[in-house]
Design a protein around this motif. Structure first.
Motif, PDB file in Angstrom:
ATOM      1  N   MET A   1       0.505  -0.755  -0.165  1.00 12.17           N
ATOM      2  CA  MET A   1       0.072  -0.129  -0.344  1.00 12.17           C
ATOM      3  C   MET A   1       1.104   1.333  -0.399  1.00 12.17           C
ATOM      4  SD  MET A   1      -3.042   1.251   2.979  1.00 12.17           S
ATOM      5  CE  MET A   1      -1.930   2.602   3.686  1.00 12.17           C
ATOM      6  N   ILE A   4       2.097   2.226  -3.684  1.00 12.76           N
ATOM      7  CA  ILE A   4       1.342   2.055  -4.361  1.00 12.76           C
ATOM      8  C   ILE A   4       1.129   4.349  -4.069  1.00 12.76           C
ATOM      9  CG2 ILE A   4      -1.254   2.249  -5.217  1.00 12.76           C
ATOM     10  CD1 ILE A   4      -1.202  -0.229  -4.614  1.00 12.76           C
ATOM     11  N   LEU A   5       1.064   4.204  -2.839  1.00 15.04           N
ATOM     12  CA  LEU A   5       0.757   5.720  -1.870  1.00 15.04           C
ATOM     13  C   LEU A   5       1.902   6.333  -3.006  1.00 15.04           C
ATOM     14  CD1 LEU A   5      -0.749   5.202   1.435  1.00 15.04           C
ATOM     15  CD2 LEU A   5      -1.838   6.682  -1.017  1.00 15.04           C
ATOM     16  N   PHE A   7       4.287   6.058  -5.116  1.00 19.14           N
ATOM     17  CA  PHE A   7       4.005   6.095  -6.786  1.00 19.14           C
ATOM     18  C   PHE A   7       3.429   6.939  -7.479  1.00 19.14           C
ATOM     19  CE2 PHE A   7       2.872   4.916 -10.959  1.00 19.14           C
ATOM     20  CZ  PHE A   7       3.781   5.116 -11.065  1.00 19.14           C
ATOM     21  N   GLY A   8       2.355   6.847  -6.307  1.00 21.90           N
ATOM     22  CA  GLY A   8       0.850   8.557  -7.042  1.00 21.90           C
ATOM     23  C   GLY A   8       1.555   9.525  -6.767  1.00 21.90           C
ATOM     24  N   LEU A 113      -2.792  10.343 -11.070  1.00 24.29           N
ATOM     25  CA  LEU A 113      -2.176   9.296 -10.266  1.00 24.29           C
ATOM     26  C   LEU A 113      -2.823  10.173  -8.600  1.00 24.29           C
ATOM     27  CD1 LEU A 113       1.125   9.061 -11.656  1.00 24.29           C
ATOM     28  CD2 LEU A 113       0.188   7.458 -11.382  1.00 24.29           C
ATOM     29  N   CYS A 117      -4.706   6.514  -6.749  1.00 22.66           N
ATOM     30  CA  CYS A 117      -3.242   5.862  -5.822  1.00 22.66           C
ATOM     31  C   CYS A 117      -4.223   6.037  -4.791  1.00 22.66           C
ATOM     32  CB  CYS A 117      -1.911   6.741  -6.093  1.00 22.66           C
ATOM     33  SG  CYS A 117      -1.541   5.572  -7.467  1.00 22.66           S
ATOM     34  N   GLY A 120      -7.321   3.519  -4.834  1.00 23.09           N
ATOM     35  CA  GLY A 120      -6.997   2.284  -4.502  1.00 23.09           C
ATOM     36  C   GLY A 120      -6.270   2.018  -3.752  1.00 23.09           C
ATOM     37  N   SER A 121      -5.673   2.428  -3.193  1.00 20.23           N
ATOM     38  CA  SER A 121      -4.672   1.942  -1.313  1.00 20.23           C
ATOM     39  C   SER A 121      -5.569   1.529  -1.118  1.00 20.23           C
ATOM     40  CB  SER A 121      -4.097   3.019  -1.177  1.00 20.23           C
ATOM     41  OG  SER A 121      -2.554   2.783  -2.441  1.00 20.23           O
ATOM     42  N   LEU A 124      -7.794  -1.434  -1.412  1.00 21.43           N
ATOM     43  CA  LEU A 124      -6.539  -2.732  -1.481  1.00 21.43           C
ATOM     44  C   LEU A 124      -7.381  -2.968  -0.149  1.00 21.43           C
ATOM     45  CD1 LEU A 124      -4.690  -4.695  -2.413  1.00 21.43           C
ATOM     46  CD2 LEU A 124      -3.460  -3.054  -2.073  1.00 21.43           C
TER      47      LEU A 124
END
Length: 138
Positions: A1, A4-5, A7-8, A113, A117, A120-121, A124
């Motif tokens: 997670m 992803i954060l 990266f975003g 992004l 992200c 999405g996190s 998830l």
């Protein structure tokens, strides 16, 4: 997670900076002429023109800058000198065509992004919590 954060946020911030630079250059940049000298390629197959920029009044000269907004095909001959704009910053590494909106693609990517992200996190984590509850109930 966390990946992803990060990266975003990292990718979104980089794209937002690129979009801001492009917007500033096209809205109140220094007009001039870009003369392509060579094509440069990345390992991902992207190509762009590298050349020199000279402002219309001759006060700004930039060497080895990248032309944004014109995507050449491999093997193309360099375009004739183009009317472009630069930010006016002596450390800039790119110039932009006067037509179109070169800031639109990076701005759209930044928004996707920076919003996608984190959402999405959260989804998830919620999905993993539901899965854990179902496994514990068995």
């Amino acid at each position: 997670m966390c990946f992803i954060l990060l990266f975003g946020v990292g990718g979104g911030a980089a794209l937002a900076i690129s979009a801001t630079d492009a917007y500033r250059a096209t809205s109140d940049g220094v007009p001039g002429t870009f003369t392509a000298e060579r094509m440069k390629s990345s390992n991902r197959g992207a190509h762009w023109w590298i050349g020199d920029f000279t402002s219309d009044d001759g006060s700004v000269r930039l060497a080895d800058v990248r032309l944004s907004g014109v995507d050449p095909d491999s093997g193309d001959s360099p375009p004739s000198p183009l009317s472009t704009v630069a930010s006016g910053d002596p450390d800039t590494d790119r110039v932009y065509t006067t037509s179109g909106r070169p800031w639109l693609k990076p701005f759209t990517g930044a928004v996707l992004l920076l919003l996608g992200c984190p959402i999405g996190s959260v989804l998830l984590v919620l999905n993993l919590r539901g899965w854990r509850k179902r496994q514990a109930a068995r």
